[in-house]
Structure formats: structure tokens, C-alpha cells
Design an enzyme around this catalytic site. Structure first.
Site, mmCIF file in Angstrom:
data_model
loop_
_atom_site.group_PDB
_atom_site.id
_atom_site.type_symbol
_atom_site.label_atom_id
_atom_site.label_comp_id
_atom_site.label_asym_id
_atom_site.label_seq_id
_atom_site.Cartn_x
_atom_site.Cartn_y
_atom_site.Cartn_z
ATOM 1 N N ILE B 467 45.918 -44.305 0.975
ATOM 2 C CA ILE B 467 44.577 -43.776 0.742
ATOM 3 C C ILE B 467 43.639 -44.193 1.864
ATOM 4 O O ILE B 467 42.433 -44.228 1.692
ATOM 5 C CB ILE B 467 44.026 -44.242 -0.631
ATOM 6 C CG1 ILE B 467 44.057 -45.768 -0.753
ATOM 7 C CG2 ILE B 467 44.818 -43.608 -1.755
ATOM 8 C CD1 ILE B 467 43.403 -46.286 -2.047
ATOM 9 N N GLY B 468 44.248 -44.503 3.015
ATOM 10 C CA GLY B 468 43.471 -44.994 4.138
ATOM 11 C C GLY B 468 43.806 -46.450 4.391
ATOM 12 O O GLY B 468 43.312 -47.073 5.321
ATOM 13 N N THR B 469 44.674 -46.984 3.556
ATOM 14 C CA THR B 469 45.053 -48.380 3.615
ATOM 15 C C THR B 469 46.016 -48.686 4.757
ATOM 16 O O THR B 469 46.140 -49.825 5.159
ATOM 17 C CB THR B 469 45.734 -48.766 2.297
ATOM 18 O OG1 THR B 469 46.592 -47.676 1.917
ATOM 19 C CG2 THR B 469 44.699 -48.951 1.194
ATOM 20 N N ARG B 629 50.574 -63.716 5.457
ATOM 21 C CA ARG B 629 51.007 -63.097 6.707
ATOM 22 C C ARG B 629 50.334 -61.740 6.862
ATOM 23 O O ARG B 629 50.383 -60.915 5.948
ATOM 24 C CB ARG B 629 52.514 -62.913 6.622
ATOM 25 C CG ARG B 629 53.161 -62.348 7.859
ATOM 26 C CD ARG B 629 54.620 -62.135 7.562
ATOM 27 N NE ARG B 629 55.403 -61.869 8.747
ATOM 28 C CZ ARG B 629 56.682 -61.537 8.707
ATOM 29 N NH1 ARG B 629 57.285 -61.437 7.540
ATOM 30 N NH2 ARG B 629 57.331 -61.299 9.812
ATOM 31 N N THR B 635 45.090 -52.665 11.208
ATOM 32 C CA THR B 635 44.729 -52.007 9.959
ATOM 33 C C THR B 635 44.169 -53.014 8.957
ATOM 34 O O THR B 635 43.320 -52.672 8.140
ATOM 35 C CB THR B 635 45.940 -51.271 9.346
ATOM 36 O OG1 THR B 635 47.027 -52.200 9.185
ATOM 37 C CG2 THR B 635 46.390 -50.130 10.235
ATOM 38 N N GLY B 703 47.609 -58.816 -0.229
ATOM 39 C CA GLY B 703 46.842 -57.576 -0.116
ATOM 40 C C GLY B 703 45.427 -57.799 0.390
ATOM 41 O O GLY B 703 44.835 -58.848 0.165
ATOM 42 N N GLU B 706 40.861 -55.227 -1.286
ATOM 43 C CA GLU B 706 39.700 -55.526 -2.132
ATOM 44 C C GLU B 706 38.994 -56.826 -1.806
ATOM 45 O O GLU B 706 37.773 -56.946 -1.979
ATOM 46 C CB GLU B 706 40.152 -55.522 -3.597
ATOM 47 C CG GLU B 706 40.470 -54.107 -4.047
ATOM 48 C CD GLU B 706 41.329 -54.041 -5.286
ATOM 49 O OE1 GLU B 706 40.811 -53.624 -6.329
ATOM 50 O OE2 GLU B 706 42.533 -54.392 -5.211
#
Lengths: 331, 739, 177
Positions: B467-469, B629, B635, B703, B706
Site C-alpha cells: 500500500i506504499g509500504t 534490522r 523505504t 515493522g 506505524e
């Protein structure tokens, strides 16, 4: 968006004739406001008359030393025009404070005057609005009214005129040249836009069979001491909460003449000639500016979400005047 | 000798498609015989539809039909379905009955041969309602707040420890404050759209905007009674989701409904206005009470939150979960309640729960620091939690101290003056503020398949999303490195429900979840290649054990003696094999249960406030993150930058405004709902501190989608306090609140 | 009164307005199109010409995703009626690259990671190309202000500015301000 027919007018006389004979016809030039309104079904003209080919797209000097801005010149071309930048920088600043670069490339001078309020209730057919449907009621008065008027409002309507360009034009005492079946007419800028009164559905004094041909700027552009201050909820691409066009003609530290117009506070750009008179002969001190600012908002009336505009307007007026006064001086 | 891609700042592999406009989103496939669907939304918040008159609409040339609850019977489904991101209660299904539950609820779908005709006809549909009194004001609903049935996918609300009320009363210093937050809408740039293609054989191919093709497939199959192989969902490119696409949105249901009815392909695209009739981050009213000793040691923490939900679903968030975790404190009580409003159901929106929860907690910590006259950063350090006190387990890693140190140094925290209004620049008041951030880092179960062909092309697949990640890119990197192939020979496929199963892309868990599956699938390919390589007569790899072998540059190579190598092509050709395939399913190692796995951050904001006008600028922010990591620094940095920009919006601009007379979100446009523009954003710096984690997942990666947002609103609010001496506890901090 | 026009109820739905034939000089080639008056340039591109590179983000001129170059200037195609643009020269994102060679702005966007979901990207790029031709962006703050008509919800602004700066550097060669 309703089903509408489309015609083009090749000259002003034809444009006037087409629109006079047909209640359902409106002009379209840049379309940046009209198409937006049509998509929301706020306005549903049966016929669009494309006036983009009319010969109204020049900026030229007037015999009296002023500058004529053709109604079809884009806002961007106007702001970046060498004469406007040099002689009427207040106008250039105001234009560049509005909308986005893309919109400025499309929107015309005439259209900028004609643009309608962005009141949320006006735009949403699910909520009553006297401007859209006279008599339906004003949902903003007891609704969400952060963006609305603190001056000149009426029981019927508390909307504001959203333009930046018009605020500068008001301060500069521009004149609107229009033509219709009864001939040419000049409308002083301050008389072009209306206060809502009991007829909020009428934004301005242009007759239904007239077309704006040009906006004339008087010779004096106040290029030495000016400021356009726009206060909004984000740094760019947002309408004014309050905006101020301030211009001064100074002799030393003394004001010879002042021009002050406010945006974001009323149904039209707000000029208070009495307040401007007050500044004449006074020195450019903060105290004097504050006194003038108080005067301008003396009859301001806020609503549930916008009372802050009264204080904001005062401070913005002072700030704008300070900037204008300080220009070209050693700090 | 090894091919390294993991950890490299690789440019996005889908970059060319995006910058040339070739990437196709859900409303963009070129389909013959397409029908356009335009939604008509309710103009009341609550009531019953008494009449829908579509006569005029139907008389518009090109209009095929108008679907409503009156003419759209739904098939009885025999299939069960559990929404991966669902909440207890009843899912809203359009046209199920004549009830209106929220303003802008879809109540009719106009279908025509062109978009304009459908739009025009929609404006001619006349609806009458039997309107009921609605309630849309959370403040007014507080008296009916209740303990909700809990959402399965959230951990339970942390239970109390110690005696917070008593400890609070006995504390030398105390703050007890209420914080308010508005509803916010996701507003991805791409409006929701679905193109449902009715195929000749009665199957359906649905191009949808979604963060989870399998979730949508499951939903549609259950609603319309299809088997998995009869309905395929495709979503290769998504124009932003931020949580709104975790669950199927109503337009996909309507598109399929219409496609089945008309037996033609149907595209339904929502308008931006209609996007404000979709889910949102809920309103939140929070109370945080902190008690501390005079040296700043926290003794008591109470965090209560009430948020709104709809009348038909109990939408909960982890708003109060983070407070018992983030700081060491022996006396903690938290509570979370819901109040029902006549609005559509809220849904997860970037860092759901933590966004509001840490705004309150980190603002309260700042208020406590002021009360104690202790530096706010020092207060965090003094109360640093070394273990997860909620589950009584160690952290798998927590380099938060390094985040504080490095972030503080980069922003110049030492130049901060604790007393407000002490610093000016060019006439503006300058303030510095900070906040901690925390977000979970779970690994879920996922499957992936890898296919290597003789020409050296590797295709890896999983039904995940980008989604753009940057999913396309990091998965290709992982695969390329695992099989020692140049990146340009690797293709990662996603966004297709026929691919191996993966969960929705959300919760910042995709790298941790799909990454290991990709790696495992590639390792299976490698193992097969190794087997094939050893079958070569006099194989260079004869006698080499499998743990000695590495894949590098299209070869299997002995680590001990790199000259002993066999190319993939040779290995395959020798056995006359054209392709080698591996499929793997991976999931969290049970040992993770013994640890708390979280991403942490420290975010610092500098603000300049124009005292007279109240305007706030954020010239600089520094975010230092401990994210294990970093698979792709390029990105990864972008993800965090995105979170920081969201934080500016959250702190200063965003608010979905309801006029309670109408029970309707009124600022339903991008002109009136303010997200940050380019001119709002200046100097943003991202620091990834070193953090090694061998527990969190096989890649050691956490991750980042968020965490970048968490705490930012508080950092900015705290900076505003430092600049002005004004403490604003209700977001957004608009200039009128400072005048 | 002008402002009272068009606010009445919709006309009866008899015949729809006829289409007009227009020609656009689109990405270097003439394209003939029959459009109804109510078709925007954006929808003409996306729905009738199947050039979906130009995006619809709001359809009301509030996000910039639909930005194209019209006679060299950046404009919003969602607020442009196609029927009014007969004879216009239009460049969309599809027309910026030459074969497989990317426009320097496109390449810079990849280099600087100036996009995430990609949906605002064609509009950003066309807007940047238009902005550079306008010649008024001299500082990073100028770029920010003059690009503020293009919203990016993914928040890639920092990199968008960096990409534009890269494309504007004289060393990049082929991009003229």
C-alpha cells in the site's frame, strides 16, 4: 452534475446576447469554481456559454496611468505580469496567496470576482442554506461556523467571500468594467460584492445580462509600503481565516493615506473608510495601528466557532500595517 | 561472496510503474462492456427509508437499473467468514434492510453506461425518510459508556497492578488531566473503487482497493455463496490504505451485487465526499493521572479512555494498553469503554489506539515533568521499563535508551530551556518537545511460493499487499539474497487471492510475517537445487553438506572452497528440469511467547509559534527508532517520514467535524479536512539505532508503518507548551486555541 | 440576477446534450474524441481514452492528483471540461518519458524515493515539470509552497522536494528551468 448544453461565444456582443435571452445560461471561463459547484449540484445551469475566446485577455496601460486587467487573463498571468509585480505588488502577493499554482493557471480575473462562498452548508445539499435555496434557513448560524463572517452578516446568511485577489482589489480601489445590452458600466470595487441582507442568494451587483470585461487598477499601487497577510489553518492551500491587505502612502513616519481591506470576515472584502481616515496624519506606531484595528472590529460579532476571528483580525491588521510600514526602512 | 540485498537502500522495484502512470489501481483495468455504478447516500443519520423513487433516474438514457434494498435480495450464504480485522457485532451490509444507521449510508446504486450518466441519474433519485432522533456527540453519550465485548485480535486490557488510586493520593507530585481527540478520516489519495468482472463461466474477477485480498475474497464468497476458485480478488496497486482497507469496504459488495445482477462488469468508485462516509479513527476522551515521588519515580498511573463506536459494532482499540508497558510503575489501573453513536463504525487507522493513547500519556508525562521541574527526557529515562510488566516477560530487544540519546543529540535537546517563552527566533516563540513511541511487532502466519525457471528468473508470490509500504521491494530483496540472484531477475507478486495465503497488510507486521515465508520458500528452492546439483556426475558439490552451501550469483557454492560451484542452470538442465518450485508456510516461533516484542522510538519536535497570530510551524523533527534490522533504509525512512507528516496533521490540522443537528460529518472534502501540504513540512530526520533481535522473527526486523506516528502529536503539543506556556489538551492545536 | 441562475430544480430528462468532436494534441499525437459537454478532461483521459496514469483523487480541484500539462502549463484536469479544449496540447504522465527513457523528474522521483503508494505521483511529477517551466522556484521553501497544490497522504514531501531539487540541478543536463 446536470445535463447541460454547451455553446461558444466568439465576441462580447454575442456573449451578452446569449446570456440575456436565456435564464438557464451562465458563462464559463476557467471553470474552477463553476464546475466544482456543478459537481455538487449546488448550481445546475442548463447551458454553458464558453467565453474563453473573447478578446478580454490582455493587460494594458490606461491613459490615466492605471492598468487594465482583462477579465480573461488568468490569475497566474496577472500575478506574474511585470507591471503588476512592479506597480501593484500587493495584488500580486494576494493572488499568489490563494488556491494553488494549478488553480491560478486556470482561474480568470473575472471568475475570481464571481466565485462563490465555500460555506460547507452551501455546498452540501443535505443541509438547508438560504443562499442556495432562499427561505430554507441558515445551517451555519447554529452549526459549524469557524470559516464564517464576523462582520456584515445577517440573520439569513453568515458566509464569507473566499477570494484573496478581491481583498487586494478592494484595498486598491479597483473598478470593475462590465458591459451588457444597456451598454458599458463601471462598478467601483466596493460596490461589486454585496452583503447578504435578506437576499443572500445574490452575491454581487452584476446584472444577469452583463459580463465583466476588465478590472481597472488606478494609477496608485502603493508599491512602496504594502503587505498581504493571510492567516489560515495550514501553511498553504487553504482559505483565509482572516486576511489583510494593507497599503500605506507615507511621508517619513507619518501616514499620508492608508488602505485596509479584510478577507475571511465578511460576505465581501471589508473596507472601513472611517478607520482608514483615522490613520491619516498619524505616525506608524503600534498604538495607532491597534486603535485602527479596534475601530475596524468594533461591530464585529462572532458565532460559536469563530469569535476568535475578532482578536485574530485585530492582530493581523496590526501585523500587516507594521510590515507595510517597515518596508524599505532600516530595521 | 554472498549476494547482499537485505539492508541495502534499494530503489523501489515498482518505481517505474508508478512514475510512468502504468501502475493500475482498482478502478483502472480496461474492461469491455463496463457498467458504472454511482452510490446514493443517506442524508439523515438515523431512521427508516420510507420511499425511494428512481423513476426520473431510470429515465436518463443509458441508465440500466437502480439497486436498493427493495430490489436486491441477497443469497443465503452457507459459508462462514471471519473478518481478519473485524469487531464483535454486526457487519454493515448495504441494502440489507430499510434502516438508516449513519449519514451517507449507501442506500441506492445507480448503474449506467457512462460515469456521467450514472452520476446525473444518482442526483435524481428521490428518497423519503422517517427520521429518528440521532446521537452523534460523544460527550453527550458518556453516561452510557460501557465495557465492550472485546475484539479477538487485540490483547486483553491490562489488568490492574498494585493500588493506583492509593498510590496516586500518596504521591508527592501529581497530574490528573483530561485529553480530547477528534475523529479523523484516513483519506488515502485513491478513493475506494472496485471493478467486478463477470466472466463468461459465471466466475468473478474483482479488482479491489484493499489491504487484504484474502479477507475480501472470504467476505465476498460468504456473502454471495461462492467457492474460493469461483471468485478472485486482485489488488496489485493500492493508492494508500492506512487501515481503511483492512476490511472490505461497501463498494466492493455493491460492485459484485451489480455485476451478478447485470451479468456485466461493473465499476463502483466512491467520491471523495463519500470517503467521509467510510470508517475513521474514533473520537476519544481520555483521563491520565500520574503520581510520582519528588525524584520523578512514577508511583501511580491511571489511564481511562472512552471512544465511540457505531450502534451495530463494538469497535475497540488498544488505547490504554501502552501506558502499563512503557514506563516502570508498580501501581497501574487502566480502563477502556465505548459509547455508541449513530455514526458508521470506526476502523483501525494508522497506529490505532497508540495514536490517541500516547498522545495522552506523553502529554501527561510532560505535564508531570513540569510539575516536578525535571527535564522531560530525564523523566522518561528515570522510568524506563526494563521488562514487559504487563505480561511479566523480558523484551526481545529494546534499544529505547539509544533512541533517547541519539535523538536528543541530533535535535540539540541540551539547548532547550525548560521554562516556557524563554527562546525566540525572528520574533517567534521557539519550543522543543519530546515523546516516547511504542508499537507492537508481531509475526503472523503466512505462506509464499518461489519458482525458479531455467533462464534464471525467480518469481516469488504471496497474497499480501503493497500500500506504499515497499512490500514489492523488500520481498524481492529477501528472495534475491536468499537465492543469490541479481535483483532484476526477481519478481515478487502480491495482491492476488489465488496466491499463497497471507494476512491483511496492517499492524506493521508484513515484513515480519511475509518476509520469513519468502525466505523459507526460497530456501526450499535452494535445497532442491542442491539436490539436483549433487546428481551431476562428478559434481563439484559432491560430498559437500547442505549447511556448507550458499547461493550466490546464480550458483550454489561451497563456503569452504568457493571454487566448488554449480550454476542453477546446470543443476536443472542435468535433470531436465525446467523449473524448481518451493512453497512454505511460516509462523511465529513459540519462543516469542516468552518475550515482549515491540518497536520503540523517541521523537523530538521543534516548533515556532507566532504569538500574536497563534500560527504554529514545525521547522524540525527528529525521530530515533529502535526497529531491529532495517531491511531497506530507503523505504524504511520513507515510512517513518510518512508517520511524522501524519503526526503534524494529527497535532495541528486534522479533525472530522460533525454538525450534531444533522449527525453528519460536514467537512467532507480535501479542501475542508486538512491533511498536511508540502509547505507544512520542513526538516525531518530519521535515525535507526542499532538493535539486534533474534527472537522477534527470523529476519530480526520490526515493522515501521506505524511507529513513526506514535507520540508525534504529544511531542508537538509539548513543544508548543515549551514555546508558549500554553498546554493544549484537545487536538488539533489550531491557532484559535493559542490566541 | 446572475446568482439566481442554475439553482432551480433539474430539467426533465429527455435527450442528453449532444457530443462534440474535439481534437487534442495528446502526448505528441492528435487524438479525436467525441465528448459530451459534461465530460471532464480527467474522465476523458481515464474512461474514454483509457489513459489511467492521470489520477482522480477528489474530482474537485482540492488535491492535485489530476494535474496535467495543457499548452505547457500545469492545470487540473478534473475542473476542465474536455469540450472546451479543442485543439489544446496536452501532456499527461504517459507522455513524459521517451520510449523507455524516463524524464529526469521521473528518474529523480525513483532515486529519491519521492513516492510510496504512487497515487499522487503522476500529478506530482506533471506539477513539478510545470513548476520548473514557470521559473519561480528558487529555494526549497519556494518548491514547497509552489508544490502545495499536490497533496501526498503518504507524506513523501521531503523526498518530493529532494527529487525536484535533483532534477533542477544544472548537472542533470536536460531539464531546463
Amino acid at each position: 452534475m446536470n445535463n447541460f448544453s454547451y455553446t461558444r461565444a466568439g465576441d462580447v456582443a454575442t456573449a451578452v446576447r446569449e446570456v440575456s435571452g436565456d435564464d438557464a445560461a451562465v458563462f464559463i471561463a476557467g471553470g474552477t469554481n463553476l464546475i466544482d459547484l456543478m459537481k455538487e449540484n449546488v448550481t445546475r445551469p442548463g447551458r454553458l456559454i464558453d467565453i474563453t475566446r473573447l478578446p478580454l485577455a490582455r493587460i494594458e496601460e490606461l491613459p490615466d496611468g492605471g492598468l487594465r486587467l482583462g477579465a480573461l487573463v488568468t490569475n497566474a498571468d496577472t500575478a506574474y505580469n511585470e507591471q503588476v509585480e512592479r506597480r501593484y505588488p500587493l495584488l500580486a502577493r494576494a493572488i499568489l496567496a490563494g488556491a494553488s499554482a494549478q488553480l491560478r493557471n486556470m482561474a480568470t480575473n473575472g471568475g475570481n470576482l464571481m466565485q462563490r462562498t465555500r460555506c460547507l452548508y452551501f455546498y452540501d445539499r443535505a443541509t438547508p442554506c438560504n443562499k442556495r435555496d432562499p427561505g430554507a434557513g441558515c445551517s451555519a448560524a447554529d452549526g459549524f461556523n469557524r470559516m464564517h463572517a464576523i462582520l456584515g452578516a445577517s440573520e439569513q446568511c453568515i458566509a464569507v467571500h473566499p477570494s484573496d485577489m478581491c481583498v487586494a482589489l478592494a484595498a486598491l480601489d479597483a473598478q470593475v468594467q462590465v458591459t451588457g445590452p444597456r451598454g458599458d458600466r463601471t462598478i467601483p470595487f466596493g460596490e461589486f460584492h454585496r452583503l447578504p441582507g435578506d437576499t443572500p442568494q445574490i452575491d454581487n451587483t452584476l446584472r444577469s445580462d452583463e459580463i465583466i470585461t476588465a478590472i481597472d487598477l488606478p494609477p496608485r499601487g502603493f508599491a512602496d509600503h504594502y503587505a498581504y497577510l493571510k492567516v489560515r489553518d495550514r501553511t498553504s492551500y487553504a482559505f483565509a481565516l482572516v486576511s489583510v491587505a494593507a497599503a500605506l502612502d507615507m511621508k517619513g513616519d507619518t501616514v499620508v493615506e492608508a488602505r485596509l481591506a479584510l478577507g475571511g470576515v465578511a460576505h465581501k472584502p471589508w473596507r472601513d473608510m472611517h478607520a482608514e481616515e483615522m490613520l491619516k496624519g498619524l505616525s506608524v506606531t503600534k498604538d495607532h495601528f491597534e486603535a485602527v484595528a479596534s475601530e475596524i472590529v468594533r461591530e464585529a460579532r462572532g458565532f460559536a466557532d469563530n469569535s476568535f476571528k475578532i482578536v485574530l483580525a485585530q492582530r493581523a491588521i496590526v501585523r500587516a500595517l507594521q510590515h507595510a510600514a517597515a518596508m524599505g526602512r532600516q530595521s | 561472496m554472498t549476494t547482499t540485498y537485505i539492508g541495502e537502500a534499494t530503489s523501489r522495484v515498482d518505481g517505474r510503474a508508478k512514475v510512468t502512470g502504468r501502475a493500475k489501481y482498482a478502478g483502472e483495468p480496461d474492461i469491455a462492456n463496463l457498467v458504472y455504478g454511482y452510490v446514493v447516500g443517506a442524508t439523515v443519520a438515523r431512521g427508516t427509508i420510507t420511499a425511494i423513487d428512481a423513476t426520473e433516474a431510470l429515465s436518463v438514457p443509458g441508465v440500466l437499473t437502480v439497486l436498493t434494498h427493495e430490489n436486491s435480495p441477497l443469497p443465503v450464504s452457507r459459508r462462514s467468514y471471519i473478518d481478519e480485522a473485524g469487531s464483535p457485532g454486526e457487519t454493515f451490509i448495504p441494502f440489507r434492510d430499510n434502516r438508516v444507521r449513519f449519514s451517507q449510508q449507501p442506500i441506492a446504486l445507480v448503474l449506467a453506461d457512462t460515469f456521467e450518466r450514472a452520476r446525473y441519474a444518482a442526483s435524481l433519485v428521490r428518497v423519503e425518510y422517517d427520521q429518528e432522533t440521532h446521537l452523534t456527540d460523544l460527550e453527550a453519550a458518556l453516561t452510557d459508556a460501557y465495557d465492550p465485548p472485546w475484539r479477538v485480535l487485540l490483547p486483553p486490557i491490562p489488568g490492574p497492578r498494585g493500588n493506583a488510586e492509593k498510590a496516586l493520593a500518596a504521591s508527592a507530585a501529581r497530574v490528573d488531566v483530561k485529553y480530547g481527540a477528534p475523529a479523523e478520516h484516513h483519506n488515502p489519495m485513491e478513493p475506494y473503487a472496485s471493478t467486478a468482472v463477470w466472466e463468461e463461466n459465471g466466475t468473478l474477477t474483482v479488482y479491489d482497493k484493499t489491504q487484504g485480498v484474502k479477507n475480501v475474497q472470504g467476505f465476498l464468497c460468504s456473502q454471495f455463496d461462492y467457492d474460493d476458485d469461483e471468485l478472485r480478488v486482485l489488488s496489485p496497486y493500492v493508492g494508500g490504505g492506512f487501515g481503511s482497507g483492512l476490511r472490505p469496504q461497501y463498494q466492493v459488495f455493491l460492485a459484485v451485487l451489480a455485476a451478478r445482477e447485470l451479468k456485466r462488469p461493473v465499476k463502483v468508485t466512491l467520491t471523495r465526499q463519500q470517503m467521509f462516509g467510510l470508517c475513521y479513527r474514533p473520537f476519544a476522551i481520555q483521563r491520565v493521572a500520574l503520581g510520582a515521588s519528588s525524584d520523578g519515580t512514577l508511583n501511580a498511573l491511571i489511564h481511562d479512555a472512552v471512544q465511540n463506536t457505531s450502534r451495530y459494532e463494538h469497535y475497540c482499540e488498544s488505547t490504554v494498553h501502552w501506558s502499563p508497558l512503557l514506563y516502570k510503575c508498580d501501581n497501574v489501573t487502566v480502563s477502556f469503554k465505548l459509547a455508541q453513536l449513530d455514526l458508521t463504525a470506526p476502523a483501525d487507522m494508522r497506529a490505532p489506539g497508540a495514536a490517541w493513547g500516547l498522545f495522552a500519556l506523553e502529554s501527561a508525562m510532560d505535564e508531570l515533568a513540569v510539575e516536578l521541574e525535571i527535564d522531560p527526557l530525564e523523566l522518561r529515562l528515570r522510568n524506563h521499563a526494563e521488562t514487559d510488566q504487563v505480561r511479566n516477560v523480558p523484551f526481545s530487544s529494546k534499544a529505547l535508551r539509544d533512541c533517547y540519546t541519539q535523538g536528543a543529540e541530533r535535535v540539540g535537546w541540551s539547548r532547550r530551556k525548560p521554562e516556557p517563552r524563554a527562546v525566540r527566533k525572528d520574533g517567534a516563540l521557539v519550543g522543543l518537545g519530546m515523546a516516547s513511541g511504542v508499537w507492537e511487532s508481531p509475526q503472523l502466519m503466512a505462506s509464499a511460493s518461489a519458482v525458479l525457471t531455467l533462464d534464471g528468473a525467480l518469481t516469488v508470490s504471496s497474497a499480501t499487499a503493497d500500500i506504499g509500504t515497499g512490500t514489492y521491494t523488500i520481498m524481492a530483496q529477501i528472495a534475491a539474497e536468499t537465492l543469490g540472484l541479481p535483483l532484476n531477475q526477481v519478481t515478487f507478486k502480491l495482491g492476488d487471492s489465488s496466491l499463497p495465503r497471507a494476512p491483511v497488510e496492517g499492524g506493521s507486521f508484513t515484513a515480519a510475517t511475509v518476509g520469513p515465508a519468502v525466505q523459507a520458500a526460497c530456501l526450499k528452492v535452494r535445497d532442491q537445487l542442491f539436490g539436483l546439483a549433487q546428481r551431476i556426475p562428478n559434481s563439484p558439490l559432491a560430498g559437500v553438506t547442505s549447511d556448507e552451501v550458499v547461493a550466490d550469483d546464480g550458483h550454489l557454492r561451497s563456503r569452504k572452497d568457493p571454487s566448488r560451484a554449480v550454476s542453477f542452470a546446470d543443476a536443472m538442465q542435468n535433470s531436465m528440469v525446467n523449473e524448481v518450485e518451493g512453497t512454505a508456510t511460516t509462523g511465529p516461533d513459540p519462543k516469542q511467547q516468552g518475550y515482549g516484542t515491540y518497536t520503540h522510538s523517541a521523537v523530538f519536535a521543534e516548533v515556532h509559534v507566532d504569538e500574536a497570530l497563534g500560527t504554529i510551524r514545525v521547522p524540525r523533527m527528529v525521530s530515533a527508532l529502535a526497529a531491529g534490522r532495517v531491511l531497506n533504509p530507503k523505504t524504511a525512512r520513507s515510512q517513518v517520514l510518512g508517520g511524522l507528516v501524519w503526526g503534524i496533521g494529527m497535532a495541528l490540522e486534522e479533525e472530522s467535524v460533525i454538525d450534531h443537528k444533522f449527525g453528519r460529518f460536514m467537512n467532507h472534502s480535501l479542501g475542508e479536512y486538512h491533511v498536511p501540504v508540502n509547505a507544512d513540512v520542513h526538516d525531518l530526520e530519521v535515525i535507526f539505532v542499532d538493535e539486534r533481535d533474534d527472537v522477534v522473527n527470523p529476519l530480526g526486523a520490526k515493522g515501521l508503518g506505524e511507529i513513526g506516528l506514535v507520540g508525534v502529536a504529544a511531542a508537538i503539543a509539548n513543544a508548543v507548551y515549551n514555546a508558549t506556556g500554553k498546554r493544549i489538551r484537545d487536538l488539533p492545536i489550531t491557532l484559535d486555541k493559542l490566541l | 440576477m446572475r446568482t439566481a441562475r442554475g439553482t432551480g430544480s433539474a430539467q426533465p430528462t429527455s435527450a442528453l446534450a449532444p457530443t462534440n468532436a474535439i481534437t487534442l494534441h495528446l502526448n505528441g499525437a492528435p487524438v479525436k474524441l467525441d465528448v459530451a459537454p459534461w465530460t471532464t478532461l480527467l474522465d476523458a483521459l481515464r474512461e474514454y481514452l483509457h489513459l489511467t496514469g492521470t489520477k482522480k483523487g477528489c474530482d474537485h480541484g482540492q488535491c492535485g492528483a489530476c494535474t496535467v500539462l495543457m499548452d505547457g502549463k500545469r492545470v487540473l484536469s478534473c475542473l476542465t471540461l474536455a469540450i472546451m479544449k479543442d485543439g489544446a496540447t496536452v501532456t499527461t504522465i504517459e507522455g513524459l518519458s521517451t520510449g523507455e527513457t524516463l524524464h529526469p523528474v521521473q528518474q529523480a522521483f525513483i532515486d529519491q524515493d519521492a513516492f510510496q503508494c504512487g497515487y499522487c505521483t503522476p500529478g506530482q511529477i506533471c506539477s513539478a515539470v510545470g513548476m520548473m517551466a514557470e521559473g519561480h522556484a528558487h529555494t526549497a521553501d519556494d518548491i514547497r509552497e509552489l508544490m502545495s497544490g499536490n497533496i501526498c497522504r503518504c507524506g513523501a514531501y521531503s523526498n518530493i522536494v529532494a527529487a525536484i531539487q535533483q532534477a533542477m540541478r544544472p548537472s542533470e543536463g536536460s531539464v531546463k528551468p
